[in-house]
Write a protein that holds these residues in place. Structure first.
Motif, PDB file in Angstrom:
ATOM      1  N   MET A   1      47.185   7.700  32.089  1.00  0.00           N
ATOM      2  CA  MET A   1      48.391   8.338  31.537  1.00  0.00           C
ATOM      3  C   MET A   1      49.368   8.692  32.656  1.00  0.00           C
ATOM      4  O   MET A   1      48.983   9.258  33.678  1.00  0.00           O
ATOM      5  N   ILE A   2      50.614   8.344  32.470  1.00  0.00           N
ATOM      6  CA  ILE A   2      51.646   8.642  33.468  1.00  0.00           C
ATOM      7  C   ILE A   2      52.065  10.099  33.340  1.00  0.00           C
ATOM      8  O   ILE A   2      52.335  10.588  32.247  1.00  0.00           O
ATOM      9  N   GLU A   3      52.111  10.789  34.456  1.00  0.00           N
ATOM     10  CA  GLU A   3      52.589  12.170  34.455  1.00  0.00           C
ATOM     11  C   GLU A   3      53.616  12.347  35.559  1.00  0.00           C
ATOM     12  O   GLU A   3      53.299  12.198  36.737  1.00  0.00           O
ATOM     13  N   VAL A   4      54.840  12.630  35.173  1.00  0.00           N
ATOM     14  CA  VAL A   4      55.898  12.942  36.129  1.00  0.00           C
ATOM     15  C   VAL A   4      56.333  14.366  35.833  1.00  0.00           C
ATOM     16  O   VAL A   4      56.864  14.648  34.756  1.00  0.00           O
ATOM     17  N   ARG A   5      56.080  15.260  36.759  1.00  0.00           N
ATOM     18  CA  ARG A   5      56.344  16.678  36.532  1.00  0.00           C
ATOM     19  C   ARG A   5      57.120  17.279  37.700  1.00  0.00           C
ATOM     20  O   ARG A   5      56.865  16.946  38.872  1.00  0.00           O
ATOM     21  N   LEU A   6      58.066  18.160  37.393  1.00  0.00           N
ATOM     22  CA  LEU A   6      58.746  18.917  38.442  1.00  0.00           C
ATOM     23  C   LEU A   6      57.811  20.000  38.957  1.00  0.00           C
ATOM     24  O   LEU A   6      57.017  20.563  38.199  1.00  0.00           O
ATOM     25  N   LYS A   7      57.926  20.316  40.244  1.00  0.00           N
ATOM     26  CA  LYS A   7      57.034  21.281  40.874  1.00  0.00           C
ATOM     27  C   LYS A   7      57.674  22.655  41.044  1.00  0.00           C
ATOM     28  O   LYS A   7      56.976  23.631  41.317  1.00  0.00           O
ATOM     29  N   SER A   8      58.997  22.731  40.920  1.00  0.00           N
ATOM     30  CA  SER A   8      59.691  23.998  41.171  1.00  0.00           C
ATOM     31  C   SER A   8      60.945  24.092  40.317  1.00  0.00           C
ATOM     32  O   SER A   8      61.611  23.081  40.075  1.00  0.00           O
ATOM     33  N   ILE A   9      61.281  25.282  39.886  1.00  0.00           N
ATOM     34  CA  ILE A   9      62.518  25.498  39.131  1.00  0.00           C
ATOM     35  C   ILE A   9      63.738  25.286  40.030  1.00  0.00           C
ATOM     36  O   ILE A   9      64.849  25.057  39.542  1.00  0.00           O
ATOM     37  N   LEU A  10      63.525  25.333  41.353  1.00  0.00           N
ATOM     38  CA  LEU A  10      64.621  25.113  42.295  1.00  0.00           C
ATOM     39  C   LEU A  10      64.783  23.638  42.688  1.00  0.00           C
ATOM     40  O   LEU A  10      65.623  23.317  43.521  1.00  0.00           O
ATOM     41  N   ASP A  11      63.997  22.752  42.066  1.00  0.00           N
ATOM     42  CA  ASP A  11      64.152  21.317  42.317  1.00  0.00           C
ATOM     43  C   ASP A  11      65.390  20.858  41.540  1.00  0.00           C
ATOM     44  O   ASP A  11      65.305  20.226  40.484  1.00  0.00           O
ATOM     45  N   ASN A  12      66.548  21.198  42.087  1.00  0.00           N
ATOM     46  CA  ASN A  12      67.828  21.002  41.417  1.00  0.00           C
ATOM     47  C   ASN A  12      68.911  21.013  42.483  1.00  0.00           C
ATOM     48  O   ASN A  12      68.682  21.478  43.602  1.00  0.00           O
ATOM     49  N   ASP A  13      70.099  20.533  42.141  1.00  0.00           N
ATOM     50  CA  ASP A  13      71.211  20.598  43.086  1.00  0.00           C
ATOM     51  C   ASP A  13      71.759  22.019  43.167  1.00  0.00           C
ATOM     52  O   ASP A  13      71.884  22.713  42.152  1.00  0.00           O
ATOM     53  N   PHE A  14      72.131  22.413  44.357  1.00  0.00           N
ATOM     54  CA  PHE A  14      72.566  23.790  44.603  1.00  0.00           C
ATOM     55  C   PHE A  14      73.797  24.166  43.794  1.00  0.00           C
ATOM     56  O   PHE A  14      73.953  25.304  43.365  1.00  0.00           O
ATOM     57  N   GLN A  70      63.349  35.511  47.016  1.00  0.00           N
ATOM     58  CA  GLN A  70      63.656  36.085  48.323  1.00  0.00           C
ATOM     59  C   GLN A  70      64.449  35.108  49.179  1.00  0.00           C
ATOM     60  O   GLN A  70      65.378  35.505  49.901  1.00  0.00           O
ATOM     61  N   PHE A  71      64.114  33.820  49.087  1.00  0.00           N
ATOM     62  CA  PHE A  71      64.852  32.795  49.821  1.00  0.00           C
ATOM     63  C   PHE A  71      66.318  32.797  49.410  1.00  0.00           C
ATOM     64  O   PHE A  71      67.219  32.777  50.258  1.00  0.00           O
ATOM     65  N   LEU A  72      66.575  32.814  48.115  1.00  0.00           N
ATOM     66  CA  LEU A  72      67.957  32.826  47.625  1.00  0.00           C
ATOM     67  C   LEU A  72      68.680  34.101  48.047  1.00  0.00           C
ATOM     68  O   LEU A  72      69.853  34.069  48.435  1.00  0.00           O
ATOM     69  N   LYS A  73      67.977  35.205  47.993  1.00  0.00           N
ATOM     70  CA  LYS A  73      68.578  36.498  48.360  1.00  0.00           C
ATOM     71  C   LYS A  73      69.001  36.508  49.818  1.00  0.00           C
ATOM     72  O   LYS A  73      70.090  36.970  50.176  1.00  0.00           O
ATOM     73  N   GLU A  74      68.147  35.978  50.686  1.00  0.00           N
ATOM     74  CA  GLU A  74      68.424  35.999  52.126  1.00  0.00           C
ATOM     75  C   GLU A  74      69.411  34.899  52.535  1.00  0.00           C
ATOM     76  O   GLU A  74      70.271  35.115  53.394  1.00  0.00           O
ATOM     77  N   THR A  75      69.278  33.722  51.926  1.00  0.00           N
ATOM     78  CA  THR A  75      70.065  32.567  52.345  1.00  0.00           C
ATOM     79  C   THR A  75      71.439  32.530  51.693  1.00  0.00           C
ATOM     80  O   THR A  75      72.394  32.009  52.281  1.00  0.00           O
ATOM     81  N   GLY A 207      63.267  24.832  55.435  1.00  0.00           N
ATOM     82  CA  GLY A 207      64.036  25.808  56.209  1.00  0.00           C
ATOM     83  C   GLY A 207      65.403  25.327  56.615  1.00  0.00           C
ATOM     84  O   GLY A 207      65.879  25.606  57.724  1.00  0.00           O
ATOM     85  N   ILE A 208      66.072  24.582  55.720  1.00  0.00           N
ATOM     86  CA  ILE A 208      67.417  24.080  56.003  1.00  0.00           C
ATOM     87  C   ILE A 208      68.406  24.684  55.003  1.00  0.00           C
ATOM     88  O   ILE A 208      68.013  25.374  54.065  1.00  0.00           O
ATOM     89  N   LYS A 209      69.674  24.415  55.198  1.00  0.00           N
ATOM     90  CA  LYS A 209      70.712  25.034  54.378  1.00  0.00           C
ATOM     91  C   LYS A 209      70.876  24.314  53.036  1.00  0.00           C
ATOM     92  O   LYS A 209      70.998  23.094  53.003  1.00  0.00           O
ATOM     93  N   PRO A 210      70.892  25.061  51.919  1.00  0.00           N
ATOM     94  CA  PRO A 210      71.260  24.441  50.647  1.00  0.00           C
ATOM     95  C   PRO A 210      72.773  24.258  50.596  1.00  0.00           C
ATOM     96  O   PRO A 210      73.526  25.175  50.923  1.00  0.00           O
TER      97      PRO A 210
END
Length: 393
Positions: A1-14, A70-75, A207-210
């Motif tokens: 069975m093919i499974e393609v799943r996103l791993k993070s809610i932040l896997d998106n364009d900034f 926390q990443f979004l808050k700091e960055t 650890g790079i800039k969005p």
């Protein structure tokens, strides 16, 4: 069975995150529709719609983690704290997505409150792309070859002396290839020319800039809400109201560059750090931009253009030679980085197609880019927009 799943809610364009923050603040009650557009006329194998539905249903389980918040808050200190709290409780609602497969054709639409549905576009496109290669059993180049190709491109870009970012989420070959590419660019970045990624998840992971501000839909919505003549000016004004000088790159071609510069007056030209080119001849655009700044008494060398339209190394070199010493430049390279694996990349997009008015009617949205082939939307509304804005073929 093919499974393609996103791993993070932040896997998106900034720019989806930055626009969602602005939409919640300014347009919390507006409803919209999006539609998948199969520009490349790709054929989808039996069961594709069902697999895509499974992948989308799985997205309901994604949640913002404490580390991600926390990443979004700091960055990204310009994102409102109440928005980060909202995102902490946000989850995708798969019922907002409708999928119909008829033989080898695929229809995908999204409908709902703009502040909720705005995050669907990029993940859906990346899932369609990855499933396309998986379900058609198309074998890509090896990991080693992908890494080597990426490093060779990075070396050539470094020789040109240009800064560049990775913009390839929506039409990537797969999450795995995307990861390999960003990892290679980060490891090889001795010169510092690689400045970040449009993908928030990978920006955090490495650890790079969005990187990103707003997309065509921001201007398309404003046209539906306020009229074509006010769309550019009000889009920019509202962006400034929310971000107060941060995220200062203006997208220029939703209703042609000519119309954009008519409203990108001295105030906006000074407030915004630069503009993004996304259609039409890049050198012609650069010349127009330079002249516009000069006409408003602004030194173009204090501003910059981000080029992001279907870039390859040849185009980057041509643009660099034409702009050197005249205006600041940077490049957002997408599919040519994340889907150069020995297979033909898909030509797919997903666009805002309508916004709901106060009386409940749906108002079609359109985009009139500098390339007529990239016009999207209802044909009657396109003609109406051209008439209002005095756009001639």
């Amino acid at each position: 069975m093919i499974e393609v799943r996103l791993k993070s809610i932040l896997d998106n364009d900034f720019y989806k995150i930055t626009m969602q923050n602005a939409v919640i603040k300014l347009f919390p009650n507006e409803k919209v529709k999006y539609q998948f557009i199969n520009r490349g006329k790709h054929h989808f194998p039996p069961g594709f719609g069902e697999e895509l539905r499974r992948s989308i249903n799985a997205m309901a389980e994604l949640k913002l983690t404490k580390d991600e918040k926390q990443f979004l808050k700091e960055t990204c200190p310009y994102l409102d704290l109440p928005y980060l709290d909202f995102l902490g409780g946000y989850h995708y609602d798969p019922s907002e997505v409708q999928i119909i497969q008829t033989e080898e054709s695929l229809e995908v639409t999204v409908e709902g409150e703009w502040y909720r549905t705005i995050l669907w576009e990029v993940p859906i496109l990346s899932l369609i792309s990855e499933l396309h290669y998986e379900m058609n059993h198309m074998e890509r180049n090896s990991n080693e070859a992908v890494i080597q190709t990426t490093l060779e491109k990075a070396d050539q870009l470094n020789i040109l002396g240009v800064t560049f970012a990775e913009f390839g989420t929506r039409r990537r070959h797969s999450y795995k290839v995307h990861d390999l590419v960003v990892d290679s660019l980060v490891r090889d970045n001795v010169s510092g020319n690689f400045i970040g990624s449009s993908n928030v998840h990978f920006a955090m992971k490495y650890g790079i800039k969005p990187i990103g501000t707003h997309a065509h839909e921001w201007f398309m919505f404003h046209a539906a809400e306020y009229g074509f003549k006010m769309a550019n000016a009000l889009s920019l004004e509202h962006w400034v109201d929310v971000y107060r000088g941060d995220l200062g790159v203006a997208l220029s071609d939703t209703y042609t560059t000519e119309v954009f510069f008519q409203q990108f007056d001295k105030k906006f030209a000074k407030l915004f750090d630069g503009v993004r080119h996304d259609s039409g001849d890049p050198i012609e655009f650069a010349n127009k931009t330079i002249e516009h700044y000069k006409k408003n008494g602004i030194n173009p060398l204090f501003k910059y253009i981000i080029f992001s339209d279907g870039l390859n190394l040849e185009k980057v070199e041509e643009i660099t030679k034409a702009c050197k010493g005249r205006i600041g430049i940077s490049f957002g390279i997408g599919t040519n980085l994340t889907n150069d694996v020995g297979l033909k990349p898909m030509n797919i997009v997903m666009k805002l197609i309508a916004a709901q008015s106060i009386n409940g009617d749906w108002i079609p949205t359109v985009k009139l880019s500098d390339e007529h082939g990239k016009y999207t939307g209802d044909p009657k509304m396109i003609e109406l927009a051209k008439e209002f804005l005095r756009i001639k073929e």
